[in-house]
Scaffold this active site. Structure first.
Site, PDB file in Angstrom:
ATOM      1  N   ASP A   1       0.852  -1.188   0.000  1.00  0.00           N
ATOM      2  CA  ASP A   1       0.000   0.000   0.000  1.00  0.00           C
ATOM      3  C   ASP A   1       0.886   1.236   0.000  1.00  0.00           C
ATOM      4  O   ASP A   1       2.008   1.211   0.514  1.00  0.00           O
ATOM      5  CB  ASP A   1      -0.911   0.022   1.229  1.00  0.00           C
TER       6      ASP A   1
ATOM      7  N   ASP B   1      -7.206  -1.061  -4.447  1.00  0.00           N
ATOM      8  CA  ASP B   1      -8.261  -0.704  -3.495  1.00  0.00           C
ATOM      9  C   ASP B   1      -9.142   0.414  -4.054  1.00  0.00           C
ATOM     10  O   ASP B   1     -10.369   0.385  -3.918  1.00  0.00           O
ATOM     11  CB  ASP B   1      -7.648  -0.246  -2.168  1.00  0.00           C
TER      12      ASP B   1
END
Length: 244
Positions: free
Chosen positions: A156, A190
């Site tokens: 991430d 995401d």
């Protein structure tokens, strides 16, 4: 089919390219402002998630394995549904939204399935201590990897603390504590899933957007078209009669 393939390809390409670049150029936890110092609060921050969303996990290494297998089953089901919708030539917005969800889910599965095999360093869960273990230095491509198949960590990097500060001292329980609005760190995969879900919710509330006329609407539209054509023929006939 071209729309679904294009959306999936572009999302996967952008997602994996950015993940590989961040993982091989950032130290774990390192972050840099995206728009310069003093600009909008938006950062690239390298973190790794070895469990569920928002850093949650369950069941240790076995839980990680079950979670990854569940993701694979889910993305397979989504892929089958997407293929069926494409063959039925459904609405463009529906194909696009489901393609975004499919590509996002697949992008995170790639991390979980293969990153532990192809990178020499990564975040792992230590079952002996029950804690997550990071690493030092820059990660590189290399074998043996830092983990086994299906046990890799998801990369991430987007961090947008839109609003941060401290709760007032008089507030019970949280008084004086630091807070951040929208704290989770996420990736392109995401974001693609979130956009796809939002599109589905919005478009379903606006069913006439980008949708062909229903069976009850077609006869009415045909009657209107016929009346317009008949009126045009009458006007043409009148013009012909008045011509010398």
């Amino acid at each position: 089919m071209k729309r679904a393939l294009l959306v999936t390809f572009l999302v996967l390409l952008a997602d994996q390219a950015l993940k590989v670049w961040v993982k091989t150029h950032f130290f774990l936890g390192e972050y840099v402002p995206m728009f310069g110092e003093g600009g909008t609060k938006a950062y690239l921050q390298f973190v790794e998630n070895d469990g569920m969303a928002f850093g949650l996990r369950f069941g240790g290494n076995m839980g990680k394995l079950l979670l990854t297998l569940f993701r694979i089953v889910a993305v397979t089901v989504i892929g089958v549904i997407l293929l069926r919708l494409v063959r039925q030539k459904r609405e463009a917005w529906l194909i696009t939204s489901l393609s975004l969800i499919f590509a996002g889910a697949l992008g995170n599965i790639i991390d979980s399935a293969f990153y532990g095999l192809i990178f020499d360093k990564g975040t792992v869960f230590n079952s002996a201590t029950g804690s997550t273990m990071g690493y030092q230095g820059l990660a590189e491509f290399g074998t043996p990897g830092y983990s086994s198949f299906l046990h890799g960590s998801v990369v991430d990097m987007f961090y947008f603390p839109l609003w941060e500060g401290r709760f007032p001292q008089w507030l019970p329980i949280w008084g004086g504590q630091h807070f951040e609005f929208f704290r989770p760190v996420f990736n392109i995969a995401d974001a693609a899933i979130s956009v796809g879900v939002a599109m589905m919710i919005f478009m379903r509330r606006n069913p006439h957007h980008d949708a062909p006329p229903s069976a009850t609407e077609r006869p009415l539209q045909e009657d209107i078209n016929t009346a317009i054509q008949a009126d045009q023929l009458r006007q043409d006939a009148g013009t012909t009669e008045r011509d010398p």
